[in-house]
Design an enzyme around this catalytic site. Sequence first.
Site, PDB file in Angstrom:
ATOM      1  N   ASN A   1      33.080  40.072  37.459  1.00  0.00           N
ATOM      2  CA  ASN A   1      33.640  40.800  38.591  1.00  0.00           C
ATOM      3  C   ASN A   1      35.040  40.309  38.980  1.00  0.00           C
ATOM      4  OD1 ASN A   1      32.778  38.367  39.567  1.00  0.00           O
ATOM      5  ND2 ASN A   1      31.867  39.176  41.433  1.00  0.00           N
ATOM      6  N   CYS A   2      35.675  39.526  38.117  1.00  0.00           N
ATOM      7  CA  CYS A   2      37.029  39.023  38.362  1.00  0.00           C
ATOM      8  C   CYS A   2      38.037  40.048  37.852  1.00  0.00           C
ATOM      9  CB  CYS A   2      37.204  37.682  37.648  1.00  0.00           C
ATOM     10  SG  CYS A   2      38.898  37.092  37.575  1.00  0.00           S
ATOM     11  N   ASP A   3      38.942  40.492  38.717  1.00  0.00           N
ATOM     12  CA  ASP A   3      39.926  41.502  38.332  1.00  0.00           C
ATOM     13  C   ASP A   3      40.803  41.049  37.169  1.00  0.00           C
ATOM     14  OD1 ASP A   3      39.026  43.269  40.240  1.00  0.00           O
ATOM     15  OD2 ASP A   3      40.524  42.677  41.739  1.00  0.00           O
TER      16      ASP A   3
ATOM     17  N   ARG B   1      38.826  41.206  33.971  1.00  0.00           N
ATOM     18  CA  ARG B   1      38.660  42.603  33.566  1.00  0.00           C
ATOM     19  C   ARG B   1      39.928  43.151  32.925  1.00  0.00           C
ATOM     20  NH1 ARG B   1      36.223  45.548  38.616  1.00  0.00           N
ATOM     21  NH2 ARG B   1      35.464  43.607  39.435  1.00  0.00           N
TER      22      ARG B   1
END
Length: 106
Positions: free
Chosen positions: A8-10, A13
């Site tokens: 869930n880390c931008d 991603r």
Amino acid sequence: MTLFGLKNCDTCRKALKELDDVVLVDVRTDGVPAEILQKAHAQFGEKLLNTRSTTWRGLSADERIEPPLELIARHPALMKRPLIVAGDTMFLGWTAQTADQVRAAG
């Protein structure tokens, strides 16, 4: 190629989206092998520890002085992300320069 980070880390991603043939290892659920952490710490030193994270801000003063590898083992989200392993080469973080280096190595 392996990317150690958080699903869930931008930033992680972004890296996953730009790279081909990369496997995500979520450090919260799967952890980071001690051998990889030791090698990364030898290469990046204190940069491996993300002192800007909310996890870091939640630590006590006593916890903050503990050795970085022990902190990361206990709180995987403290590791700067992503840590990318391409063969024998490691990369930390995701910038345009890092992206070019990873593509050249991969």
